[in-house]
Write an enzyme that holds these catalytic residues in place. Structure first.
Site, PDB file in Angstrom:
ATOM      1  N   SER A 560      -0.137  -7.333  17.850  1.00 44.21           N
ATOM      2  CA  SER A 560       1.148  -6.674  18.071  1.00 44.21           C
ATOM      3  C   SER A 560       1.999  -7.547  18.991  1.00 44.21           C
ATOM      4  O   SER A 560       2.285  -8.690  18.646  1.00 44.21           O
ATOM      5  CB  SER A 560       0.926  -5.269  18.617  1.00 44.21           C
ATOM      6  OG  SER A 560       2.093  -4.489  18.493  1.00 44.21           O
ATOM      7  N   ASP A 645       1.506  -1.784   7.367  1.00 46.87           N
ATOM      8  CA  ASP A 645       2.081  -1.796   8.698  1.00 46.87           C
ATOM      9  C   ASP A 645       3.599  -1.807   8.567  1.00 46.87           C
ATOM     10  O   ASP A 645       4.193  -2.829   8.230  1.00 46.87           O
ATOM     11  CB  ASP A 645       1.609  -3.040   9.462  1.00 46.87           C
ATOM     12  CG  ASP A 645       2.108  -3.081  10.896  1.00 46.87           C
ATOM     13  OD1 ASP A 645       2.882  -2.186  11.288  1.00 46.87           O
ATOM     14  OD2 ASP A 645       1.716  -4.008  11.627  1.00 46.87           O
ATOM     15  N   HIS A 677      -1.135  -0.844  11.152  1.00 45.17           N
ATOM     16  CA  HIS A 677      -1.109  -1.662  12.365  1.00 45.17           C
ATOM     17  C   HIS A 677      -2.508  -1.819  12.952  1.00 45.17           C
ATOM     18  O   HIS A 677      -2.742  -2.682  13.784  1.00 45.17           O
ATOM     19  CB  HIS A 677      -0.164  -1.013  13.384  1.00 45.17           C
ATOM     20  CG  HIS A 677       0.428  -1.962  14.379  1.00 45.17           C
ATOM     21  ND1 HIS A 677       1.173  -3.063  14.029  1.00 45.17           N
ATOM     22  CD2 HIS A 677       0.397  -1.971  15.736  1.00 45.17           C
ATOM     23  CE1 HIS A 677       1.571  -3.712  15.119  1.00 45.17           C
ATOM     24  NE2 HIS A 677       1.115  -3.064  16.167  1.00 45.17           N
TER      25      HIS A 677
END
Length: 705
Positions: A560, A645, A677
């Protein structure tokens, strides 16, 4: 015939122990599992996926028993199963009360503790069931036409509050019934996608009469409204609350749709009166997140978590209390310069317990409301607490660390003089696995940053660490971007499995993380390529001075914002690193600004749109986009991403991989068409671990002679 849970888990769960009672295998109350020896006492992906994962915890009304759920995963079958357990409040007589292939979760004590209510999909959809505390006399209580996602019985036991999805978007088939096989999605406004789904529904709170056997008179509190309550993607039953008199429901809602929803975090706490059907907004003046209401036991107050600024999802999460008679509102956690992550009223309504992170540890605190909001820290130690429940003079909480997953603990609810509250471990869900493993040492180091500040950095050493050897070392880049590097336990980004593969891990609490004051936490907003990156260099450079760190075999990994960090560092690291791994990272900031679904996040963190040429903050952000520095990439890189995602689209990893290959940089791409994600499926998780270490070993460990 129901599928045997023993058969379900026999292949992948053979390492996992249940509940931890010493006589479990003798009295037959727990599922027996064969033992597997772990070679070399080192953590493996298979050992991680064999672990039971403790979920919801509920204390009985008489405070003599605790019910809880455990999730188990089968790698061969590539799925999970949830089971329920009950134990005495002191941890004794732990027994498993469900043994089947259904998903049983969210146990709640009802009918004065005579029954346990829970969610189960045995009937084909997720409904509320009940059973005796020994697992007998199962009965379905609801037959709602859709899945029930969460529930709470009213204090008087006469009503049921539950969460279910309602359709809010007209489908293509609705518009064109003669095209039933058409797959196209017609979009007319934001937010048409969220997290990992194309948005067609919204969760709504429903209230129904309950006669002890079933429900009737079901009423949608948000009937005809297109809003969410609880809010996606994380909200659950904690965003709703019954009044002690069972006559009102407090709920969290952001009453916005489309573009307005996409750019705003302004949610509020509403109180719905069951008798009149009227709704009151009690937080209208606050423009940021207001969430998770809880009535005090005496019904005189209501508390909730509150962020002040609209559009800032990582703002200070404050604890507020409102006097329902006078309307007075107070910011009661002012003395705690970090986030209130969860809270619980004390029985006397005069104080509130909460958990929050400070200096890389999540501890339990108490605020005395009658004593000028006095703050008292109850616990200490290298671990994180999560969730709270009262049980006599104890707090029942889950606890984990970098060396152990969640277990249930009983914590004294007061301190003994100057000593911190004592805690007793009640469950030993994975003891059988931990007993076979040797964990690496976890050490806290404080380092001086380039601007003269002190930064906490966690260092995790390999098992059987030898200071006379030299080890390859990994810099861990945290995501969020404002998520703490606390004593978290992860089944994917697990520091102990990295250490078990003979790596030293360096995990800094760089600029932009909570637990070190508001200024430290906010220093990252609009400055992705600034001091936070210098902090990364400080952490790895300081550790590289140690004689046991091989400075010629340094790696850098993250997901991320951590993935963004890896892509950025790849163009700025001045040959420090020999291998990179980026998972779900941002590669092209301009594309991310338009691709991500929660526009409030992009607006706040990036400082605005890239076309705002007079906006200095935004222009600085986009000038630091990793894709602009690919000409300096010279180090092998592995890019990982999930195609479901919608927070950071998978084309970011594909573009980064393509750029590396076209630059002649060794690269590899791991794409998951069915993951978001996170990586949630067992076999995908094992593949992730294997690919992760194969890549690092290839570039950071010398070839075997």
């Amino acid at each position: 015939m129901k599928q045997s849970n023993l058969l379900f888990m026999s292949a992948a769960m053979m390492l996992a122990s249940c509940g931890g009672t010493k006589d479990a295998g003798q009295n037959g109350t727990l599922i027996e599992r064969s033992d597997i020896k772990i070679e070399g006492k080192r953590m493996t992906p298979e050992a991680l996926w064999a672990m039971g994962r403790i979920g919801s915890v509920a204390v009985s009304p008489d405070e003599k028993q605790i019910a809880y759920s455990v999730a188990y995963y089968s790698v061969p079958e590539n799925k999970s199963n949830n089971e329920l357990f009950v134990m005495n409040a002191d941890g004794s007589s732990n027994r498993q009360i469900t043994r089947d292939s259904w998903q049983e979760s969210q146990p709640v004590w009802i009918k004065d503790g005579k029954k346990i209510a829970f969610l189960c999909n045995e009937s084909g959809s997720s409904q509320v069931w009940e059973m005796n505390p020994d697992g007998t006399e199962r009965k379905q209580l609801t037959r709602y036409e859709g899945d029930i996602e969460g529930f709470a019985f009213s204090p008087d036991g006469k009503k049921l509050l539950f969460i279910a999805q309602v359709k809010t978007v007209q489908s293509t088939a609705d518009k064109h019934p003669d095209l039933p096989k058409a797959t196209g999605i017609i979009v007319t406004d934001l937010m048409y996608k969220h997290w990992d789904e194309w948005v067609t529904t919204a969760p709504h709170p429903f209230v129904a009469d309950f006669d002890g056997n079933g429900i009737s008179n079901v009423q949608d509190i948000l009937d005809g409204e297109p809003y969410e309550s609880p809010m996606k993607p994380w909200g659950g039953i904690e965003q709703l609350a019954w009044s002690p008199a069972s006559d009102k429901v407090a709920y969290t809602c952001r009453k916005k749709t489309g573009l307005a929803y996409a750019v705003s975090t302004n949610s509020d706490i509403y109180i719905y009166d069951l008798a009149t059907g009227k709704t009151e907004n009690i937080t209208e003046e606050n423009k940021g997140y207001d969430t998770n209401p809880q009535y005090s036991p005496d019904g005189k107050y209501i508390a909730w978590q509150s962020m002040e600024r609209d559009g800032y999802e990582a703002d200070l999460n404050r604890l507020f209390v409102m006097n329902l008679a006078t309307g007075e509102k107070r910011f009661v956690s002012r003395a705690f310069e970090s986030n209130v992550d969860a809270f619980l009223w004390n029985k006397d309504s005069q104080s509130i317990y909460f958990i929050g992170v400070w200096h890389g540890e999540t501890q339990i605190y108490n605020i005395g409301l009658a004593d000028n909001d006095s703050l008292n820290r109850l616990t200490d130690g290298m671990h994180d607490y999560a969730s709270l429940a009262l049980c006599g003079d104890k707090l029942i909480a889950k606890r984990h660390s970098m060396s152990m997953g969640d277990e249930i603990y009983a914590v004294n609810n007061t301190r003994n003089g100057n000593a911190f509250a004592e805690a007793e471990q009640l469950t030993f869900e994975n003891k059988q696995i931990y007993d076979q493993l040797e964990m690496g040492k976890v050490e806290a180091r404080w380092m001086t940053t380039t601007d003269g500040k002190q930064m906490l950095t966690w260092v995790i050493y390999p098992p059987q660490f030898d200071p006379n050897k030299k080890y390859p070392t990994l810099l861990f880049c945290e995501g969020g971007p404002q998520s703490p590097v606390s004593q978290f336990w992860s089944y994917r980004w697990n520091f102990q499995i990295m250490a078990a593969n003979d790596y030293i891990i360096v995990a800094p609490n760089r600029r932009g993380l909570p637990g070190f004051g508001v200024e430290w936490n906010e220093a990252i907003s609009g400055d992705y390529g600034g001091q936070c990156m210098k902090d990364y260099f400080t952490a790895i450079d300081e550790m590289a001075k140690e004689p046991f760190v091989d400075k010629d075999r340094l790696g850098c990994v993250g997901a991320s914002f951590g993935g963004f960090s890896v892509y950025w560092l790849a163009g700025h690291h001045d040959k420090r690193f020999k291998a990179f791994i980026a998972h779900d990272g941002i590669f092209n900031m301009e594309m991310q600004y338009l691709e991500t679904e929660e526009k409030w996040f992009a607006n706040w963190d990036m400082g605005g749109a890239y076309w705002e040429k007079d906006n200095a903050t935004a222009q600085r952000t986009f000038a630091n986009s990793p894709h602009l520095f690919v000409d300096k990439w010279d180090t092998p890189i592995l890019c990982i991403h999930g195609e479901k995602d919608f927070r950071i689209l998978a084309n970011q990893a594909m573009a980064a991989f393509d750029a590396a290959v076209m630059r002649g940089v060794p690269a590899e791409l791991l794409i998951y068409p069915d993951e978001n994600h996170w990586v949630l499926k067992p076999q995908n998780g094992v593949l992730w671990q294997r690919t992760f270490f194969e890549w690092l070993d290839k570039w950071l460990k010398p070839a075997k002679q």
